[in-house]
Design a protein around this motif. Structure first.
Motif, PDB file in Angstrom:
ATOM      1  N   VAL A   1      24.746 -50.581  37.785  1.00  0.00           N
ATOM      2  CA  VAL A   1      24.211 -49.233  37.944  1.00  0.00           C
ATOM      3  C   VAL A   1      23.242 -49.266  39.118  1.00  0.00           C
ATOM      4  CG1 VAL A   1      22.383 -49.575  36.217  1.00  0.00           C
ATOM      5  CG2 VAL A   1      23.085 -47.261  36.834  1.00  0.00           C
ATOM      6  N   ASP A   2      23.466 -48.373  40.071  1.00  0.00           N
ATOM      7  CA  ASP A   2      22.706 -48.352  41.318  1.00  0.00           C
ATOM      8  C   ASP A   2      21.513 -47.409  41.199  1.00  0.00           C
ATOM      9  OD1 ASP A   2      22.141 -49.015  43.903  1.00  0.00           O
ATOM     10  OD2 ASP A   2      23.720 -47.815  44.815  1.00  0.00           O
ATOM     11  N   ASP A   3      20.509 -47.610  42.040  1.00  0.00           N
ATOM     12  CA  ASP A   3      19.355 -46.708  42.152  1.00  0.00           C
ATOM     13  C   ASP A   3      18.664 -46.477  40.811  1.00  0.00           C
ATOM     14  OD1 ASP A   3      20.024 -46.451  44.813  1.00  0.00           O
ATOM     15  OD2 ASP A   3      21.190 -44.632  44.514  1.00  0.00           O
ATOM     16  N   PHE A   4      18.559 -47.540  39.993  1.00  0.00           N
ATOM     17  CA  PHE A   4      17.994 -47.385  38.650  1.00  0.00           C
ATOM     18  C   PHE A   4      16.567 -46.856  38.717  1.00  0.00           C
ATOM     19  CE2 PHE A   4      15.692 -49.126  34.950  1.00  0.00           C
ATOM     20  CZ  PHE A   4      16.424 -48.526  33.943  1.00  0.00           C
ATOM     21  N   GLY A   5      16.300 -45.812  37.920  1.00  0.00           N
ATOM     22  CA  GLY A   5      14.968 -45.234  37.844  1.00  0.00           C
ATOM     23  C   GLY A   5      14.705 -44.126  38.836  1.00  0.00           C
ATOM     24  N   LYS A   6      15.666 -43.861  39.711  1.00  0.00           N
ATOM     25  CA  LYS A   6      15.409 -42.906  40.791  1.00  0.00           C
ATOM     26  C   LYS A   6      15.338 -41.473  40.292  1.00  0.00           C
ATOM     27  CE  LYS A   6      17.279 -41.366  45.244  1.00  0.00           C
ATOM     28  NZ  LYS A   6      18.379 -41.557  46.232  1.00  0.00           N
ATOM     29  N   GLY A   7      16.278 -41.094  39.397  1.00  0.00           N
ATOM     30  CA  GLY A   7      16.361 -39.674  39.098  1.00  0.00           C
ATOM     31  C   GLY A   7      16.267 -39.275  37.646  1.00  0.00           C
ATOM     32  N   TYR A   8      16.283 -40.189  36.706  1.00  0.00           N
ATOM     33  CA  TYR A   8      16.385 -39.815  35.300  1.00  0.00           C
ATOM     34  C   TYR A   8      15.354 -40.547  34.460  1.00  0.00           C
ATOM     35  CZ  TYR A   8      20.693 -37.695  36.745  1.00  0.00           C
ATOM     36  OH  TYR A   8      21.605 -36.921  37.395  1.00  0.00           O
TER      37      TYR A   8
ATOM     38  N   LEU B   1      28.072 -47.923  40.163  1.00  0.00           N
ATOM     39  CA  LEU B   1      28.069 -46.501  39.873  1.00  0.00           C
ATOM     40  C   LEU B   1      26.638 -45.984  39.920  1.00  0.00           C
ATOM     41  CD1 LEU B   1      28.266 -46.025  36.068  1.00  0.00           C
ATOM     42  CD2 LEU B   1      29.036 -48.178  37.029  1.00  0.00           C
ATOM     43  N   THR B   2      26.488 -44.735  40.318  1.00  0.00           N
ATOM     44  CA  THR B   2      25.153 -44.161  40.422  1.00  0.00           C
ATOM     45  C   THR B   2      24.636 -43.826  39.031  1.00  0.00           C
ATOM     46  OG1 THR B   2      26.142 -41.975  40.734  1.00  0.00           O
ATOM     47  CG2 THR B   2      25.531 -43.208  42.718  1.00  0.00           C
ATOM     48  N   GLU B   3      23.317 -43.667  38.945  1.00  0.00           N
ATOM     49  CA  GLU B   3      22.689 -43.464  37.644  1.00  0.00           C
ATOM     50  C   GLU B   3      23.149 -42.167  36.987  1.00  0.00           C
ATOM     51  OE1 GLU B   3      18.212 -43.924  35.733  1.00  0.00           O
ATOM     52  OE2 GLU B   3      18.467 -43.669  37.873  1.00  0.00           O
ATOM     53  N   ASP B   4      23.422 -41.118  37.771  1.00  0.00           N
ATOM     54  CA  ASP B   4      23.858 -39.870  37.168  1.00  0.00           C
ATOM     55  C   ASP B   4      25.235 -40.006  36.529  1.00  0.00           C
ATOM     56  OD1 ASP B   4      24.934 -40.178  39.713  1.00  0.00           O
ATOM     57  OD2 ASP B   4      25.137 -38.039  40.057  1.00  0.00           O
TER      58      ASP B   4
ATOM     59  N   VAL C   1      32.094 -59.030  46.094  1.00  0.00           N
ATOM     60  CA  VAL C   1      32.109 -57.771  46.841  1.00  0.00           C
ATOM     61  C   VAL C   1      31.795 -56.619  45.892  1.00  0.00           C
ATOM     62  CG1 VAL C   1      33.535 -56.185  48.180  1.00  0.00           C
ATOM     63  CG2 VAL C   1      33.742 -58.648  48.537  1.00  0.00           C
ATOM     64  N   SER C   2      30.768 -55.839  46.240  1.00  0.00           N
ATOM     65  CA  SER C   2      30.362 -54.687  45.427  1.00  0.00           C
ATOM     66  C   SER C   2      30.866 -53.402  46.074  1.00  0.00           C
ATOM     67  CB  SER C   2      28.840 -54.636  45.293  1.00  0.00           C
ATOM     68  OG  SER C   2      28.365 -55.779  44.621  1.00  0.00           O
ATOM     69  N   ILE C   3      31.606 -52.631  45.301  1.00  0.00           N
ATOM     70  CA  ILE C   3      32.234 -51.413  45.807  1.00  0.00           C
ATOM     71  C   ILE C   3      31.684 -50.212  45.035  1.00  0.00           C
ATOM     72  CG2 ILE C   3      34.416 -50.215  46.197  1.00  0.00           C
ATOM     73  CD1 ILE C   3      35.791 -52.987  46.016  1.00  0.00           C
ATOM     74  N   ASN C   4      31.186 -49.237  45.765  1.00  0.00           N
ATOM     75  CA  ASN C   4      30.697 -48.014  45.120  1.00  0.00           C
ATOM     76  C   ASN C   4      31.873 -47.171  44.660  1.00  0.00           C
ATOM     77  OD1 ASN C   4      27.586 -47.874  45.573  1.00  0.00           O
ATOM     78  ND2 ASN C   4      28.430 -48.605  47.506  1.00  0.00           N
ATOM     79  N   ILE C   5      31.805 -46.732  43.422  1.00  0.00           N
ATOM     80  CA  ILE C   5      32.886 -45.954  42.830  1.00  0.00           C
ATOM     81  C   ILE C   5      32.431 -44.502  42.724  1.00  0.00           C
ATOM     82  CG2 ILE C   5      32.298 -46.200  40.379  1.00  0.00           C
ATOM     83  CD1 ILE C   5      35.741 -47.018  41.692  1.00  0.00           C
ATOM     84  N   SER C   6      33.293 -43.563  43.072  1.00  0.00           N
ATOM     85  CA  SER C   6      32.904 -42.153  43.034  1.00  0.00           C
ATOM     86  C   SER C   6      33.101 -41.594  41.625  1.00  0.00           C
ATOM     87  CB  SER C   6      33.734 -41.341  44.032  1.00  0.00           C
ATOM     88  OG  SER C   6      35.038 -41.124  43.531  1.00  0.00           O
ATOM     89  N   PRO C   7      32.344 -40.565  41.259  1.00  0.00           N
ATOM     90  CA  PRO C   7      32.488 -39.969  39.931  1.00  0.00           C
ATOM     91  C   PRO C   7      33.908 -39.489  39.649  1.00  0.00           C
ATOM     92  CG  PRO C   7      30.500 -39.168  40.979  1.00  0.00           C
ATOM     93  CD  PRO C   7      31.242 -39.956  42.019  1.00  0.00           C
TER      94      PRO C   7
ATOM     95  N   CYS D   1      29.528 -53.025  49.906  1.00  0.00           N
ATOM     96  CA  CYS D   1      30.326 -52.290  50.895  1.00  0.00           C
ATOM     97  C   CYS D   1      29.686 -50.927  51.162  1.00  0.00           C
ATOM     98  CB  CYS D   1      31.741 -52.056  50.372  1.00  0.00           C
ATOM     99  SG  CYS D   1      32.654 -53.542  49.988  1.00  0.00           S
ATOM    100  N   LEU D   2      29.501 -50.604  52.412  1.00  0.00           N
ATOM    101  CA  LEU D   2      28.943 -49.320  52.808  1.00  0.00           C
ATOM    102  C   LEU D   2      29.858 -48.689  53.853  1.00  0.00           C
ATOM    103  CD1 LEU D   2      25.235 -50.498  53.071  1.00  0.00           C
ATOM    104  CD2 LEU D   2      26.217 -49.080  51.264  1.00  0.00           C
ATOM    105  N   LEU D   3      30.219 -47.452  53.615  1.00  0.00           N
ATOM    106  CA  LEU D   3      31.219 -46.783  54.446  1.00  0.00           C
ATOM    107  C   LEU D   3      30.607 -46.265  55.745  1.00  0.00           C
ATOM    108  CD1 LEU D   3      34.152 -45.743  54.609  1.00  0.00           C
ATOM    109  CD2 LEU D   3      33.385 -43.658  53.435  1.00  0.00           C
ATOM    110  N   ARG D   4      31.347 -46.440  56.833  1.00  0.00           N
ATOM    111  CA  ARG D   4      30.976 -45.877  58.131  1.00  0.00           C
ATOM    112  C   ARG D   4      32.207 -45.209  58.745  1.00  0.00           C
ATOM    113  NH1 ARG D   4      26.890 -46.930  56.032  1.00  0.00           N
ATOM    114  NH2 ARG D   4      25.133 -48.183  56.791  1.00  0.00           N
TER     115      ARG D   4
END
Length: 437
Positions: free
Chosen positions: A325-332, A297-300, A261-267, A207-210
């Motif tokens: 876990v999304d965007d694995f390896g991107k920032g940490y 959930l994002t990696e952070d 269905v994959s839903i992004n969860i906010s911190p 799911c991507l919000l618009r």
């Protein structure tokens, strides 16, 4: 040692710390915020290992807490940067004295396993203005002060003052627009297919919000998420997405499509005690099996050492939902978190996939991710698949699932259902699909 490590994990991370500041400032805005950077701490971790590093950081944190008393709030902003909130009105001179008090105290070394460490600090400080309850402005001031403290080779300390800047008309309009968007159904979910690479069957939908803005057209989240964070609307926005995701799962079932269905969860939602009950209520209302829902959930957020986050994730996983876990390896670079949390899916960041055919290190990173996933009994999803070469290489490497523009961009639910009911996945051509099958 174990006690110290667990104590470190109880220190609020950036998100929980900001939430506490927000609640404190709502009651009384007369506070000061210090950001405390432990100088050259990476040398400690490199020399003695992350376990020793974590133990020493724990001692630093709790010595700071004891030094400034029970009314002080402390949080871990990032690996070796702590935040400290002191209630009351403070002059620049008083803040300078707090810094001197800190550095004098830490002239006494920290010892661990016969190793001694003398902590030194860069500190940025800001005293809140009377009447200011915008913690974003407060925190930005402290970050600016810390940056200047790091740049000063002699003082290692800097104070800034918050200058009152009235909200621009555009900022206020965006806040009002966003509230209206939530209330007037201007928000919409788009869906990007997750595809089984072996036969190009759609198995899931992210799911991507618009935002269908009446004047500006379709707006992607990057433009308005910052406004939502600034005006403390992330929970409200997050729960709108959550319910819309469950409603979409119901529509997929009505269309007889077996799609997770994959839903992004906010911190902020992971620090909300209502999250689990809200999910159970939505599952009951829409009649959805929770195994058909995945939370991303994002990696952070995954990196968070918060006990509350770990507890929430454990309880959510126990319902039958899967956790990705999304965007694995991107920032940490610290992989310790991936060992310590329960996951079902690791999504490889698109930057590694998109450079797969030009950088051999990217292939090695993807292979290493697969080894980690196998050890944790996780699945792997490759994001950012845009070319046939990407597809062929990932298949040869044994990656089973992917998503990207080669298959489809994010589309409306009607268009997504059309994709699931046809063979037109790659290049909008059945012949094209047969050629890669």
């Amino acid at each position: 040692m174990n006690f110290i490590y667990r104590s470190l994990s109880t220190i609020p991370n950036r998100y929980a710390f900001l939430d506490r500041i927000d609640k404190l400032v709502a009651e009384n805005e007369q506070v000061s915020l210090l950001l405390i950077d432990v100088v050259r701490f990476s040398d400690v971790s490199s020399s003695y290992g992350y376990e020793v590093g974590d133990a020493i950081l724990a001692q630093v944190a709790f010595r700071i807490k004891n030094l400034f008393g029970e009314k002080a709030l402390i949080g871990r902003i990032s690996g070796d940067i702590f935040g400290l909130v002191l209630p009351g009105t403070h002059s620049d001179l008083q803040l300078q004295k707090f810094y001197a008090h800190l550095t004098d105290h830490f002239k006494t070394p920290i010892t661990f396993n016969e190793q001694a460490f003398v902590a030194d600090f860069n500190v940025g400080a800001v005293a809140n203005n009377q009447g200011n309850r915008d913690i974003t402005k407060l925190f930005s001031g402290a970050e600016s002060a810390l940056k200047q403290a790091k740049a000063d080779k002699y003082k290692n300390f800097h104070v800034v003052r918050i200058h009152e800047q009235p909200n621009s008309g555009r900022a206020l309009a965006l806040k009002a627009d966003l509230k209206r968007a939530i209330n007037n159904d201007e928000l919409e979910l788009y869906f990007q297919p997750k595809v089984r690479l072996s036969d190009l069957t759609i198995t899931g939908a992210e799911c991507l919000l618009r935002w269908n803005h009446p004047l500006d057209g379709v707006i992607v989240p990057g433009v308005f998420i910052e406004a939502a964070e600034s005006y403390n609307m992330m929970n409200e926005l997050g729960y709108w997405v959550l319910e819309a995701g469950f409603r979409s799962a119901f529509e997929f079932e009505m269309a007889r499509q077996q799609v997770q269905v994959s839903i992004n969860i906010s911190p902020t939602q992971l620090y909300d005690s209502r999250l689990l009950s809200k999910i159970n209520d939505l599952a009951t209302y829409y009649g959805i099996e929770l195994s058909n829902i995945e939370l991303e959930l994002t990696e952070d957020v995954a990196l968070s050492s918060s006990l509350m986050v770990k507890k929430q994730l454990s309880q959510l996983k126990a319902t039958g939902m899967t956790i990705a876990v999304d965007d694995f390896g991107k920032g940490y670079s610290n992989l310790g978190y991936i060992r310590d949390i329960a996951l079902d899916t690791i999504k490889i960041d698109k930057s590694f996939v998109m450079g797969l055919d030009t950088n051999p290190v990217n292939k090695a990173i993807i292979e290493a991710t697969q080894v980690i996933a196998n050890a944790k009994n996780c699945s792997v999803i490759a994001e950012g698949i845009e070319t046939m070469e990407h597809l062929h290489v990932l298949r040869e490497m044994g990656v089973q699932t992917g998503q990207g523009f080669l298959f489809s961009k994010a589309v409306t639910i009607a268009d997504f259902l059309e994709l699931t009911q046809s063979d037109l996945i790659v290049g909008d051509s059945l012949a094209y699909r047969n050629r890669v099958g």
